[in-house]
Design a protein around this motif. Structure first.
Motif, mmCIF file in Angstrom:
data_model
loop_
_atom_site.group_PDB
_atom_site.id
_atom_site.type_symbol
_atom_site.label_atom_id
_atom_site.label_comp_id
_atom_site.label_asym_id
_atom_site.label_seq_id
_atom_site.Cartn_x
_atom_site.Cartn_y
_atom_site.Cartn_z
ATOM 1 N N PHE A 167 -12.114 -34.913 6.731
ATOM 2 C CA PHE A 167 -12.653 -36.256 6.519
ATOM 3 C C PHE A 167 -12.369 -37.144 7.731
ATOM 4 O O PHE A 167 -13.211 -37.956 8.128
ATOM 5 C CB PHE A 167 -12.101 -36.886 5.241
ATOM 6 N N GLU A 168 -11.220 -36.975 8.339
ATOM 7 C CA GLU A 168 -10.889 -37.715 9.554
ATOM 8 C C GLU A 168 -11.922 -37.407 10.649
ATOM 9 O O GLU A 168 -12.354 -38.298 11.396
ATOM 10 C CB GLU A 168 -9.482 -37.337 10.009
ATOM 11 N N ILE A 171 -15.276 -39.203 9.982
ATOM 12 C CA ILE A 171 -15.195 -40.603 10.404
ATOM 13 C C ILE A 171 -15.373 -40.711 11.921
ATOM 14 O O ILE A 171 -16.151 -41.536 12.415
ATOM 15 C CB ILE A 171 -13.855 -41.223 9.952
ATOM 16 N N ASN A 207 -16.273 -47.134 10.910
ATOM 17 C CA ASN A 207 -15.302 -46.336 10.149
ATOM 18 C C ASN A 207 -15.230 -46.742 8.683
ATOM 19 O O ASN A 207 -15.175 -45.884 7.805
ATOM 20 C CB ASN A 207 -13.913 -46.446 10.776
ATOM 21 N N THR A 208 -15.223 -48.045 8.415
ATOM 22 C CA THR A 208 -15.098 -48.502 7.026
ATOM 23 C C THR A 208 -16.294 -48.068 6.190
ATOM 24 O O THR A 208 -16.142 -47.730 5.023
ATOM 25 C CB THR A 208 -14.944 -50.036 6.961
ATOM 26 N N THR A 244 -15.688 -44.378 5.423
ATOM 27 C CA THR A 244 -14.555 -44.228 4.504
ATOM 28 C C THR A 244 -14.964 -44.543 3.071
ATOM 29 O O THR A 244 -14.581 -43.838 2.143
ATOM 30 C CB THR A 244 -13.388 -45.148 4.936
#
Length: 150
Positions: free
Chosen positions: A11-12, A15, A26-27, A30
């Motif tokens: 998941f990192e 992003i 990024n938000t 996320t």
């Protein structure tokens, strides 16, 4: 799209790649990105050389209809908004998608009910091919775990 760096979580990496390749904040990733599965693909050159097996971890993210991604790192030339009909046509008979993109787009169309068993008689065969187990080929010089030590 992108390779998975050593030590980075899936998941990192989603992003990071969304920001780098499409300028997606990024938000937004996320909050919106959802894991949608894993696909496998075996590729080779037309002469059978360069055999490569890849895994693709798939993520879906719904965006506002007004959202426009923009190339951020120079790896992507441009983005185009396609209708579902255009995407399906390109998957079935087009030339604009690389094999990995065609694989991911096919999976998307199946999961969202565009390609169905009634419309695609080979659906079971297609889905089976998209989810093959990886196989590590043994090679000369491999360590034999059953060998005795002197």
């Amino acid at each position: 799209a992108g390779g998975l760096p050593v030590g980075m979580g899936l998941f990192e990496n989603v992003i990071k790649e969304a920001e780098e390749e499409a300028g997606i904040p990024n938000t937004m990733v996320t909050i919106g990105a959802k894991s949608a599965g894993v696909l496998s693909q075996m590729t080779c050159c037309s002469d059978g050389s360069c055999l490569k097996q890849s895994l693709y971890f798939i993520w879906d993210m719904e965006v506002d209809k007004d959202f426009i991604p923009h190339p951020a790192d120079g790896e992507v030339d441009k983005f185009e908004r396609w209708s579902v009909e255009t995407l399906e046509s390109e998957v079935r008979q087009g030339e604009r998608l690389r094999p990995a993109m065609r694989l991911v787009a096919t999976d998307f169309l199946i999961r969202h009910g565009v390609i169905t068993p009634d419309r695609e008689p080979q659906l079971v065969k297609i889905q089976s091919a998209m989810h093959q187990d990886r196989y590590i080929f043994p090679h000369k010089g491999a360590i034999d775990s059953g060998a005795s030590e002197n």
